[in-house]
Design a protein around this motif. Structure first.
Motif, mmCIF file in Angstrom:
data_model
loop_
_atom_site.group_PDB
_atom_site.id
_atom_site.type_symbol
_atom_site.label_atom_id
_atom_site.label_comp_id
_atom_site.label_asym_id
_atom_site.label_seq_id
_atom_site.Cartn_x
_atom_site.Cartn_y
_atom_site.Cartn_z
ATOM 1 N N UNK A 139 11.319 -32.992 -25.736
ATOM 2 C CA UNK A 139 12.348 -32.742 -24.738
ATOM 3 C C UNK A 139 13.146 -31.483 -25.033
ATOM 4 N N UNK A 140 12.980 -30.940 -26.224
ATOM 5 C CA UNK A 140 13.636 -29.682 -26.609
ATOM 6 C C UNK A 140 12.843 -29.051 -27.721
ATOM 7 N N UNK A 160 7.877 -32.934 -22.106
ATOM 8 C CA UNK A 160 8.999 -33.266 -21.222
ATOM 9 C C UNK A 160 10.014 -32.132 -21.120
ATOM 10 N N UNK A 161 9.617 -30.948 -21.498
ATOM 11 C CA UNK A 161 10.533 -29.806 -21.505
ATOM 12 C C UNK A 161 10.854 -29.347 -20.084
ATOM 13 N N UNK A 162 12.121 -29.069 -19.865
ATOM 14 C CA UNK A 162 12.523 -28.433 -18.615
ATOM 15 C C UNK A 162 13.129 -27.059 -18.856
ATOM 16 N N UNK A 163 13.373 -26.749 -20.129
ATOM 17 C CA UNK A 163 13.896 -25.433 -20.502
ATOM 18 C C UNK A 163 13.369 -25.108 -21.891
ATOM 19 N N UNK A 183 4.902 -26.651 -18.894
ATOM 20 C CA UNK A 183 5.791 -27.206 -19.921
ATOM 21 C C UNK A 183 6.319 -28.576 -19.530
ATOM 22 N N UNK A 184 6.171 -28.994 -18.290
ATOM 23 C CA UNK A 184 6.786 -30.238 -17.861
ATOM 24 C C UNK A 184 5.801 -31.296 -17.439
ATOM 25 N N UNK A 368 -0.584 -15.013 -11.865
ATOM 26 C CA UNK A 368 0.737 -15.034 -11.238
ATOM 27 C C UNK A 368 1.820 -14.895 -12.308
ATOM 28 N N UNK A 369 3.058 -14.799 -11.841
ATOM 29 C CA UNK A 369 4.225 -14.807 -12.722
ATOM 30 C C UNK A 369 5.038 -16.057 -12.426
ATOM 31 N N UNK A 370 5.399 -16.789 -13.458
ATOM 32 C CA UNK A 370 6.101 -18.054 -13.283
ATOM 33 C C UNK A 370 7.517 -17.952 -13.830
ATOM 34 N N UNK A 371 8.470 -18.511 -13.095
ATOM 35 C CA UNK A 371 9.869 -18.510 -13.501
ATOM 36 C C UNK A 371 10.174 -19.755 -14.324
ATOM 37 N N UNK A 372 10.883 -19.567 -15.437
ATOM 38 C CA UNK A 372 11.244 -20.688 -16.306
ATOM 39 C C UNK A 372 12.741 -20.646 -16.592
#
Length: 403
Positions: A139-140, A160-163, A183-184, A368-372
């Motif tokens: 998660x981190x 489970x990462x969101x950041x 990542x999620x 592509x380019x992905x935003x995180x």
């Protein structure tokens, strides 16, 4: 066989895949443990490793994927010759901090387990070249999960990462192409009470995203900023001294730093001698319930380092030269903090009192380019404001309680 001659090396490889073993077959070696260099035990039914696994003193590769192991013993640290450890496809929920003592480890494969976090002492593995922890429940992530960020491949997809930490993105993924960045996955339930709720505005309106905070961060500071307590300030300063000492002693010419080392450590020890640390909440170190303050052994003799060890980590300094500290403090300092201040002019270690900021970053994929989402940690409001200057992609957030 006698291996006292350094030119003679054991070269026995055991291929025990698909054998139906229900326990680690150490007993089958019958006194020949020192001859084994590689063990293949993939796809068996092993649920635990023996605590005397350190008898495999020349073991270099251990493949245990596809078993039923739920924990690794702390004695894994005794495998000082180990270079490759594959425990993917098991039921591991944690990795012992002692993994940081396997200093020759180059490949660590932890895929398809149940890990919720990585041990911070993985960052002590300077020889590590490949770390994979895909398909877990992370998660981190720590800001620096590996020591050599430019020469170690780090994979953590499908967790489970969101950041991800800003420093990790900046040093390992910024302007570098990667094949995948998933990542999620569905969020698992968490007992952590601290959640940062981000508000992201896009063409479809505003979106709320909850980010779980590491459990080490118990004091999350937002708009109602208050300075850290005295204990946090002391931990930060003490860990700085320990880290700087480890770096200085890791050089080839440490004698020029002997005065620096002796002055700082001696001052700390003298200060602790005046404290009564006998409390019910802190484990005692002698039969009377009081702490025994030991004389710090000198690592210099006539200005020359007496030990052959050339590479030191903070845990080495704590173990060898800070025995006068209470156990709970030694444990914290050996592992170290999960974060350090993102302000490049500061970089103080951050244990508990944390100020978060969030922003957006980009990952370059093949097509592509992905935003995180990137998380940044700061030791003070001043450092946070300095970091935000000129940035236009800052994400507003609020602190909420996780029910």
């Amino acid at each position: 066989m006698d291996y006292s001659d350094k030119q003679i090396q054991p070269t026995v490889v055991l291929h025990w895949n698909y054998r139906g073993f229900t326990e680690f077959p150490l007993h089958l070696l019958k006194g020949e443990e020192s001859e084994i260099t590689d063990i293949y035990l993939k796809e068996n039914l092993i649920s635990r490793l023996p605590s005397d696994i350190g008898r495999l003193e020349h073991l270099e590769s251990l493949y245990l994927s596809g078993n039923d192991i739920s924990a690794l013993p702390r004695e894994i640290s005794k495998l000082r010759s180990l270079k490759c450890l594959d425990v993917s496809g098991n039921r591991l929920t944690s990795i012992p901090d002692e993994i940081g003592e396997v200093r020759g480890l180059k490949f660590l494969i932890l895929d398809e387990n149940e890990l919720t976090e990585l041990p911070l002492r993985v960052g002590e593995l300077r020889a590590l070249r490949y770390l994979s922890v895909c398909d877990n429940n992370l998660q981190w992530l720590p800001q620096r999960p590996v020591y050599n960020q430019h020469h170690c491949e780090f994979r953590f997809w499908r967790n489970n990462l969101k950041a991800i930490p800003f420093s990790l993105w900046y040093h390992m993924f910024r302007d570098q192409q990667t094949r995948s960045f998933a990542v999620g996955k569905p969020q698992a339930n968490s007992t952590n009470q601290h959640v940062c709720r981000l508000t992201i505005n896009n063409e479809n309106g505003s979106q709320k995203i909850d980010i779980q905070c590491p459990p080490q961060h118990q004091n999350i500071l937002n708009n109602t900023y208050s300075p850290p307590n005295l204990y946090e300030i002391c931990r930060r300063r003490l860990y700085q001294i320990i880290s700087e000492t480890a770096k200085k002693l890791s050089t080839d010419t440490p004698s020029i730093y002997s005065d620096y080392y002796n002055r700082n450590v001696s001052n700390i020890q003298n200060n602790f001698l005046n404290f009564n640390l006998n409390t019910k909440n802190i484990p005692s170190e002698d039969k009377n319930g009081n702490y025994e303050f030991k004389v710090i052994p000198s690592i210099f003799k006539n200005g020359v380092k007496t030990k052959e060890q050339r590479i030191y980590a903070p845990s080495d300094i704590v173990d060898k030269y800070y025995s006068f500290l209470p156990n709970f403090m030694k444990k914290e300092l050996r592992v170290g903090p999960i974060s350090s201040c993102e302000n490049a002019a500061c970089k103080k270690p951050v244990f508990d009192f944390v100020l978060y900021e969030f922003c957006l970053g980009e990952i370059i994929l093949i097509d592509r380019t992905e935003t995180v989402i990137l998380s940044a940690v700061f030791c003070s409001k001043t450092c946070s404001e300095m970091w935000k200057r000129g940035r236009t992609n800052i994400i507003p957030w609020t602190l909420v309680q996780n029910n």
